[in-house]
Scaffold this motif. Structure first.
Motif, PDB file in Angstrom:
ATOM      1  N   TRP A 169       7.219 -18.626  -0.199  1.00  0.00           N
ATOM      2  CA  TRP A 169       8.139 -17.496  -0.403  1.00  0.00           C
ATOM      3  C   TRP A 169       7.396 -16.280  -0.938  1.00  0.00           C
ATOM      4  CZ3 TRP A 169      12.297 -15.627   1.348  1.00  0.00           C
ATOM      5  CH2 TRP A 169      13.038 -14.677   0.642  1.00  0.00           C
ATOM      6  N   MET A 170       6.453 -16.468  -1.838  1.00  0.00           N
ATOM      7  CA  MET A 170       5.679 -15.344  -2.349  1.00  0.00           C
ATOM      8  C   MET A 170       4.864 -14.688  -1.232  1.00  0.00           C
ATOM      9  SD  MET A 170       4.299 -16.526  -6.107  1.00  0.00           S
ATOM     10  CE  MET A 170       3.675 -14.874  -6.449  1.00  0.00           C
ATOM     11  N   LEU A 171       4.306 -15.490  -0.343  1.00  0.00           N
ATOM     12  CA  LEU A 171       3.535 -14.928   0.771  1.00  0.00           C
ATOM     13  C   LEU A 171       4.445 -14.188   1.752  1.00  0.00           C
ATOM     14  CD1 LEU A 171       1.051 -17.866   1.451  1.00  0.00           C
ATOM     15  CD2 LEU A 171       0.578 -15.697   0.287  1.00  0.00           C
ATOM     16  N   VAL A 172       5.661 -14.715   1.969  1.00  0.00           N
ATOM     17  CA  VAL A 172       6.613 -14.022   2.841  1.00  0.00           C
ATOM     18  C   VAL A 172       6.982 -12.661   2.253  1.00  0.00           C
ATOM     19  CG1 VAL A 172       8.981 -14.084   3.734  1.00  0.00           C
ATOM     20  CG2 VAL A 172       7.522 -16.098   3.910  1.00  0.00           C
ATOM     21  N   CYS A 173       7.281 -12.631   0.965  1.00  0.00           N
ATOM     22  CA  CYS A 173       7.639 -11.366   0.314  1.00  0.00           C
ATOM     23  C   CYS A 173       6.455 -10.399   0.319  1.00  0.00           C
ATOM     24  CB  CYS A 173       8.108 -11.627  -1.114  1.00  0.00           C
ATOM     25  SG  CYS A 173       9.689 -12.501  -1.223  1.00  0.00           S
ATOM     26  N   ALA A 174       5.248 -10.919   0.113  1.00  0.00           N
ATOM     27  CA  ALA A 174       4.065 -10.066   0.171  1.00  0.00           C
ATOM     28  C   ALA A 174       3.910  -9.457   1.564  1.00  0.00           C
ATOM     29  CB  ALA A 174       2.822 -10.871  -0.208  1.00  0.00           C
ATOM     30  N   GLY A 175       4.182 -10.269   2.609  1.00  0.00           N
ATOM     31  CA  GLY A 175       4.110  -9.740   3.962  1.00  0.00           C
ATOM     32  C   GLY A 175       5.163  -8.680   4.239  1.00  0.00           C
ATOM     33  N   LEU A 176       6.382  -8.858   3.699  1.00  0.00           N
ATOM     34  CA  LEU A 176       7.422  -7.847   3.880  1.00  0.00           C
ATOM     35  C   LEU A 176       7.052  -6.535   3.192  1.00  0.00           C
ATOM     36  CD1 LEU A 176      10.682  -9.975   3.394  1.00  0.00           C
ATOM     37  CD2 LEU A 176       9.818  -8.978   5.526  1.00  0.00           C
ATOM     38  N   LEU A 177       6.342  -6.614   2.081  1.00  0.00           N
ATOM     39  CA  LEU A 177       5.955  -5.393   1.370  1.00  0.00           C
ATOM     40  C   LEU A 177       5.035  -4.523   2.201  1.00  0.00           C
ATOM     41  CD1 LEU A 177       5.319  -6.842  -2.207  1.00  0.00           C
ATOM     42  CD2 LEU A 177       7.183  -5.318  -1.542  1.00  0.00           C
ATOM     43  N   ILE A 178       4.081  -5.125   2.888  1.00  0.00           N
ATOM     44  CA  ILE A 178       3.084  -4.344   3.628  1.00  0.00           C
ATOM     45  C   ILE A 178       3.403  -4.276   5.117  1.00  0.00           C
ATOM     46  CG2 ILE A 178       1.264  -4.857   1.975  1.00  0.00           C
ATOM     47  CD1 ILE A 178       0.229  -6.973   3.908  1.00  0.00           C
ATOM     48  N   SER A 179       4.557  -4.788   5.539  1.00  0.00           N
ATOM     49  CA  SER A 179       4.919  -4.781   6.945  1.00  0.00           C
ATOM     50  C   SER A 179       5.402  -3.397   7.355  1.00  0.00           C
ATOM     51  CB  SER A 179       6.010  -5.818   7.214  1.00  0.00           C
ATOM     52  OG  SER A 179       7.229  -5.418   6.598  1.00  0.00           O
ATOM     53  N   ARG A 180       5.628  -3.236   8.663  1.00  0.00           N
ATOM     54  CA  ARG A 180       6.202  -2.000   9.212  1.00  0.00           C
ATOM     55  C   ARG A 180       7.693  -2.165   9.484  1.00  0.00           C
ATOM     56  NH1 ARG A 180       2.782   2.109   8.560  1.00  0.00           N
ATOM     57  NH2 ARG A 180       3.938   3.191  10.196  1.00  0.00           N
ATOM     58  N   VAL A 181       8.296  -3.216   8.953  1.00  0.00           N
ATOM     59  CA  VAL A 181       9.724  -3.451   9.174  1.00  0.00           C
ATOM     60  C   VAL A 181      10.532  -2.358   8.480  1.00  0.00           C
ATOM     61  CG1 VAL A 181      11.626  -5.058   8.767  1.00  0.00           C
ATOM     62  CG2 VAL A 181       9.370  -5.925   9.376  1.00  0.00           C
ATOM     63  N   PRO A 182      11.405  -1.649   9.195  1.00  0.00           N
ATOM     64  CA  PRO A 182      12.208  -0.607   8.539  1.00  0.00           C
ATOM     65  C   PRO A 182      13.345  -1.202   7.726  1.00  0.00           C
ATOM     66  CG  PRO A 182      12.778  -0.751  10.853  1.00  0.00           C
ATOM     67  CD  PRO A 182      11.639  -1.716  10.640  1.00  0.00           C
ATOM     68  N   THR A 183      13.592  -0.627   6.577  1.00  0.00           N
ATOM     69  CA  THR A 183      14.730  -1.003   5.736  1.00  0.00           C
ATOM     70  C   THR A 183      15.469   0.270   5.345  1.00  0.00           C
ATOM     71  OG1 THR A 183      13.299  -0.954   3.777  1.00  0.00           O
ATOM     72  CG2 THR A 183      13.648  -3.088   4.830  1.00  0.00           C
ATOM     73  N   LEU A 184      16.759   0.149   5.137  1.00  0.00           N
ATOM     74  CA  LEU A 184      17.583   1.322   4.873  1.00  0.00           C
ATOM     75  C   LEU A 184      17.274   1.917   3.506  1.00  0.00           C
ATOM     76  CD1 LEU A 184      21.087   0.270   6.230  1.00  0.00           C
ATOM     77  CD2 LEU A 184      19.395   1.741   7.317  1.00  0.00           C
ATOM     78  N   SER A 185      17.318   3.238   3.449  1.00  0.00           N
ATOM     79  CA  SER A 185      17.143   3.956   2.191  1.00  0.00           C
ATOM     80  C   SER A 185      18.503   4.436   1.711  1.00  0.00           C
ATOM     81  CB  SER A 185      16.198   5.148   2.378  1.00  0.00           C
ATOM     82  OG  SER A 185      16.173   5.951   1.217  1.00  0.00           O
ATOM     83  N   LEU A 186      18.859   4.074   0.487  1.00  0.00           N
ATOM     84  CA  LEU A 186      20.152   4.492  -0.063  1.00  0.00           C
ATOM     85  C   LEU A 186      20.197   5.978  -0.375  1.00  0.00           C
ATOM     86  CD1 LEU A 186      20.879   1.518  -2.497  1.00  0.00           C
ATOM     87  CD2 LEU A 186      21.727   1.851  -0.171  1.00  0.00           C
TER      88      LEU A 186
END
Length: 304
Positions: A169-186
């Motif tokens: 899970w820590m590696l998955v979250c680390a990958g999401l941090l540096i990924s190019r996946v877009p997430t919504l900005s509030l």
């Protein structure tokens, strides 16, 4: 002298950033004492303060370079170092690769913050990109990586608290941090005036849930955040393909999306019945649209 130039006003956003840094360091202290509940609570407080300092600085026109650098340094401690130490002391200190995984997460958080700072001044980005973050933002990533701890606090031990699951899970979250996946900005979400009252009621319900069931509310928020990522990716791709929707209000953007959906499915727009139109004319128009010649109507056919 304007309010934005008053020294006390300019000091306020930086003071909130310092409070966020103190909350992050407090999370480290709780982690080293073996108190994961305090560590999670301190990280959540740091995330809340991090969401306030930047907005307050823009509202008061008190942004500065030192404030931006201070915010990055605070985020690195509160959302990089503190969660990594919390998870290592809580469940990975007895494993062979636990410290390596904690280091990977902390490094990815640092890289994520560095990339965020470089994208702030990028003039080549399309206008619609301001509605999204590139990758998971630092506060959300810190709360997501602490999900095994939060689940254990609420439901007790399970497969989510096992050492292999925590490291993955820590590696998955680390990958999401540096990924190019877009997430919504509030920051760019706009609320219609008629939706203000239901939204305020929802805020009250959310506040009650946080007070009565804080851990459950945190789990629900993290699960909803994970579920929104596919929608954010779809919305980003749709906007990239439709430049005509970049600078229009949400209502017009929805109309464009519906029009494109009808065109893709081969549907015709709904017929609009004009007031006072004779029935024979309406029938003739309908026949022409269906590709069939209209038959001559007899006088008795005109009686409704």
């Amino acid at each position: 002298m304007t309010m934005a130039r008053t020294p006390g006003v300019r000091l306020l956003p930086n003071a909130i950033t310092i409070l966020a840094l103190c909350a992050g360091l407090s999370a480290v202290m709780f982690a080293l004492r073996g108190q994961p509940t305090g560590a999670v609570a301190a990280t959540a407080v740091a995330a809340l303060l991090d969401g306030l300092d930047g907005r307050l600085a823009r509202l008061l026109d008190a942004t500065s370079k030192i404030g931006a650098e201070l915010d990055s340094l605070s985020d690195n401690v509160a959302f990089g170092v503190a969660p990594a130490l919390t998870l290592y002391v809580w469940g990975l200190h007895g494993t062979k690769y636990g410290w390596a995984v904690a280091l990977i997460y902390a490094v990815c958080m640092t890289l994520r913050l560095a990339r965020f700072n470089t994208l702030l001044d990028d003039p080549d980005q399309p206008p619609f990109t301001k509605e999204f973050f590139v990758g998971v933002p630092a506060p959300a990533g810190a709360l997501l990586v602490l999900l095994p701890v939060v689940l254990t606090l609420e439901i007790r031990d399970g497969w989510w608290s096992s050492e292999p699951a925590v490291m993955v899970w820590m590696l998955v979250c680390a990958g999401l941090l540096i990924s190019r996946v877009p997430t919504l900005s509030l920051k760019t979400i706009k609320v219609a005036p008629r939706a203000m009252a239901p939204l305020l009621v929802g805020v009250g319900v959310l506040a009650a849930a946080v007070i009565l069931y804080p851990v459950v509310a945190l789990i629900a928020a993290m699960v909803l955040y994970l579920l929104h990522i596919p929608y954010a990716a779809y919305r980003y791709r749709w906007l990239a393909r439709h430049p005509e929707a970049w600078d229009v209000p949400p209502k017009e953007r929805r109309a464009i999306r519906r029009a494109h959906s009808r065109r893709r499915l081969g549907l015709r727009p709904p017929l609009r019945r004009a007031a006072g139109t004779p029935r024979t004319v309406r029938l003739a128009r309908l026949s022409r649209r269906n590709g069939r010649p209209g038959r001559q109507r007899r006088p008795e056919d005109l009686v409704d």
